[in-house]
Design an enzyme around this catalytic site. Sequence first.
Site, PDB file in Angstrom:
ATOM      1  N   TYR A   1      -8.529 -11.382   0.059  1.00 49.44           N
ATOM      2  CA  TYR A   1      -7.964 -10.289   0.885  1.00 49.44           C
ATOM      3  C   TYR A   1      -7.630 -10.816   2.283  1.00 49.44           C
ATOM      4  O   TYR A   1      -6.474 -10.794   2.710  1.00 49.44           O
ATOM      5  CB  TYR A   1      -8.944  -9.116   0.958  1.00 49.44           C
ATOM      6  CG  TYR A   1      -8.482  -7.983   1.855  1.00 49.44           C
ATOM      7  CD1 TYR A   1      -7.239  -7.379   1.680  1.00 49.44           C
ATOM      8  CD2 TYR A   1      -9.298  -7.512   2.888  1.00 49.44           C
ATOM      9  CE1 TYR A   1      -6.816  -6.346   2.504  1.00 49.44           C
ATOM     10  CE2 TYR A   1      -8.885  -6.469   3.718  1.00 49.44           C
ATOM     11  CZ  TYR A   1      -7.632  -5.895   3.526  1.00 49.44           C
ATOM     12  OH  TYR A   1      -7.208  -4.871   4.355  1.00 49.44           O
TER      13      TYR A   1
HETATM   14  N1  LIG Z   1      -8.867   1.119   4.948  1.00 46.70           N
HETATM   15  C1  LIG Z   1      -9.391   0.007   5.454  1.00 46.70           C
HETATM   16  O1  LIG Z   1     -10.602  -0.217   5.440  1.00 46.70           O
HETATM   17  C2  LIG Z   1      -8.498  -1.011   6.117  1.00 46.70           C
HETATM   18  C3  LIG Z   1      -9.057  -1.844   7.089  1.00 46.70           C
HETATM   19  C4  LIG Z   1      -8.243  -2.789   7.714  1.00 46.70           C
HETATM   20  C5  LIG Z   1      -6.922  -2.902   7.345  1.00 46.70           C
HETATM   21  N2  LIG Z   1      -6.423  -2.079   6.396  1.00 46.70           N
HETATM   22  C6  LIG Z   1      -5.019  -2.217   6.052  1.00 46.70           C
HETATM   23  O2  LIG Z   1      -4.371  -1.047   6.496  1.00 46.70           O
HETATM   24  C7  LIG Z   1      -3.229  -0.790   5.680  1.00 46.70           C
HETATM   25  C8  LIG Z   1      -3.220   0.681   5.279  1.00 46.70           C
HETATM   26  O3  LIG Z   1      -4.379   0.977   4.549  1.00 46.70           O
HETATM   27  P1  LIG Z   1      -4.881   2.478   4.296  1.00 46.70           P
HETATM   28  O4  LIG Z   1      -6.341   2.485   4.519  1.00 46.70           O
HETATM   29  O5  LIG Z   1      -4.009   3.417   5.017  1.00 46.70           O
HETATM   30  O6  LIG Z   1      -4.718   2.624   2.711  1.00 46.70           O
HETATM   31  P2  LIG Z   1      -3.474   3.001   1.782  1.00 46.70           P
HETATM   32  O7  LIG Z   1      -2.955   4.347   2.142  1.00 46.70           O
HETATM   33  O8  LIG Z   1      -3.919   2.822   0.374  1.00 46.70           O
HETATM   34  O9  LIG Z   1      -2.384   1.925   2.185  1.00 46.70           O
HETATM   35  C9  LIG Z   1      -1.966   0.884   1.374  1.00 46.70           C
HETATM   36  C10 LIG Z   1      -0.492   1.066   1.158  1.00 46.70           C
HETATM   37  O10 LIG Z   1       0.033  -0.084   0.503  1.00 46.70           O
HETATM   38  C11 LIG Z   1       1.059   0.369  -0.348  1.00 46.70           C
HETATM   39  N3  LIG Z   1       1.351  -0.610  -1.370  1.00 46.70           N
HETATM   40  C12 LIG Z   1       0.494  -1.156  -2.252  1.00 46.70           C
HETATM   41  N4  LIG Z   1       1.174  -1.973  -3.076  1.00 46.70           N
HETATM   42  C13 LIG Z   1       2.472  -1.945  -2.702  1.00 46.70           C
HETATM   43  C14 LIG Z   1       3.667  -2.557  -3.162  1.00 46.70           C
HETATM   44  N5  LIG Z   1       3.663  -3.391  -4.197  1.00 46.70           N
HETATM   45  N6  LIG Z   1       4.824  -2.255  -2.537  1.00 46.70           N
HETATM   46  C15 LIG Z   1       4.830  -1.416  -1.483  1.00 46.70           C
HETATM   47  N7  LIG Z   1       3.750  -0.795  -0.990  1.00 46.70           N
HETATM   48  C16 LIG Z   1       2.575  -1.063  -1.602  1.00 46.70           C
HETATM   49  C17 LIG Z   1       0.497   1.651  -0.927  1.00 46.70           C
HETATM   50  O11 LIG Z   1       1.525   2.449  -1.463  1.00 46.70           O
HETATM   51  P3  LIG Z   1       1.286   3.271  -2.829  1.00 46.70           P
HETATM   52  O12 LIG Z   1      -0.007   3.994  -2.653  1.00 46.70           O
HETATM   53  O13 LIG Z   1       2.470   4.162  -2.932  1.00 46.70           O
HETATM   54  O14 LIG Z   1       1.238   2.235  -3.936  1.00 46.70           O
HETATM   55  C18 LIG Z   1      -0.158   2.283   0.279  1.00 46.70           C
HETATM   56  O15 LIG Z   1       0.742   3.120   0.960  1.00 46.70           O
HETATM   57  C19 LIG Z   1      -3.303  -1.785   4.530  1.00 46.70           C
HETATM   58  O16 LIG Z   1      -2.401  -2.845   4.796  1.00 46.70           O
HETATM   59  C20 LIG Z   1      -4.716  -2.318   4.589  1.00 46.70           C
HETATM   60  O17 LIG Z   1      -4.808  -3.638   4.122  1.00 46.70           O
HETATM   61  C21 LIG Z   1      -7.164  -1.131   5.773  1.00 46.70           C
END
Ligand SMILES: NC(=O)c1ccc[n+]([C@@H]2O[C@H](COP(=O)([O-])OP(=O)(O)OC[C@H]3O[C@@H](n4cnc5c(N)ncnc54)[C@H](OP(=O)(O)O)[C@@H]3O)[C@@H](O)[C@H]2O)c1
Length: 251
Positions: free
Chosen positions: A158
């Site tokens: 990751y």
């Molecule tokens: N939550 C945490 O703990 C955390 C911490 C640090 C950083 N982040 C980062 O923050 C960002 C947002 O996370 P979040 O917590 O808001 O969760 P999230 O809503 O699940 O965001 C992940 C997004 O990635 C999209 N995605 C996945 N596969 C994809 C693909 N092949 N093509 C295009 N889009 C794709 C998903 O779209 P679909 O659902 O439509 O597939 C979803 O909108 C992510 O990059 C994550 O790595 C999260």
Amino acid sequence: MPSRTLKDKVVVIGGASKNLGGLIAREVAVDGAKVVVHFNSPSSKEGAQQTAEAVKAAGGEAIVHEADLTQVSEVEGLFEVAVGAFDKVDCVVNTAGMVLKKPLTEVTEDEYDKMFAVNSKAAFFMMQEAAKRVEDGGKIVTIVTSLLAAYTGLYSVYAGSKAPVEHFTRALSKELFGRNISVNNIAPGPMDTGFFYPAETEDSIAYHKSSAMNGELTKIEDIVPYVKFLLTDGWWLNGQTLFINGGYTTR
Ligand SMILES: NC(=O)c1ccc[n+]([C@@H]2O[C@H](COP(=O)([O-])OP(=O)(O)OC[C@H]3O[C@@H](n4cnc5c(N)ncnc54)[C@H](OP(=O)(O)O)[C@@H]3O)[C@@H](O)[C@H]2O)c1
């Protein structure tokens, strides 16, 4: 003081059906932005439509577009649709990401490929297409992770697949000198969304909480103001990764 607003700016948001991307869409709408609400999974379609409705209710304009951003043709298609609808693109915020937590020795080839496809390849080509499409004075923001500054096991693929984005950002920000376009990353701490919990246990959640100010996880509401800042008066920040995490990790 310089004052740069989002009024009538066209903002493309990768992964805007819910959680962080969804809130960014709603909040830029408050300032009058035109938003391209991207989603990937069929199960996210309804959420994306709700995001678009919320954008309109807040005074912005919105369209919804489905794309698997690991496919370069679909990245291009997203920008085609954005320009077709709104005639230009000013800002791009890519929140697409995928998490995996397991020992390095147990990561399969398929898992490795999927993680790098979403976290590295999609981020790279979103930045590439954004650079071709955004107006001079535009902004490009990618969401990475605070784990980039952590000494920890279990997140090898990751954090490892998010790490290249820092270098893409440095290079692109420099290549765009002269066009007044800033390119940055935001690295949130563990965020209180459905993305975080499936990979964790009760104990690990308690540990993550105890590692930041006030014993709390990062909230999407804590991140969004920084995204908006980068898209407006924070324009002079360039080529950087901002760790926004209540002190969870520092660098
Ligand atoms: N939550 C945490 O703990 C955390 C911490 C640090 C950083 N982040 C980062 O923050 C960002 C947002 O996370 P979040 O917590 O808001 O969760 P999230 O809503 O699940 O965001 C992940 C997004 O990635 C999209 N995605 C996945 N596969 C994809 C693909 N092949 N093509 C295009 N889009 C794709 C998903 O779209 P679909 O659902 O439509 O597939 C979803 O909108 C992510 O990059 C994550 O790595 C999260």
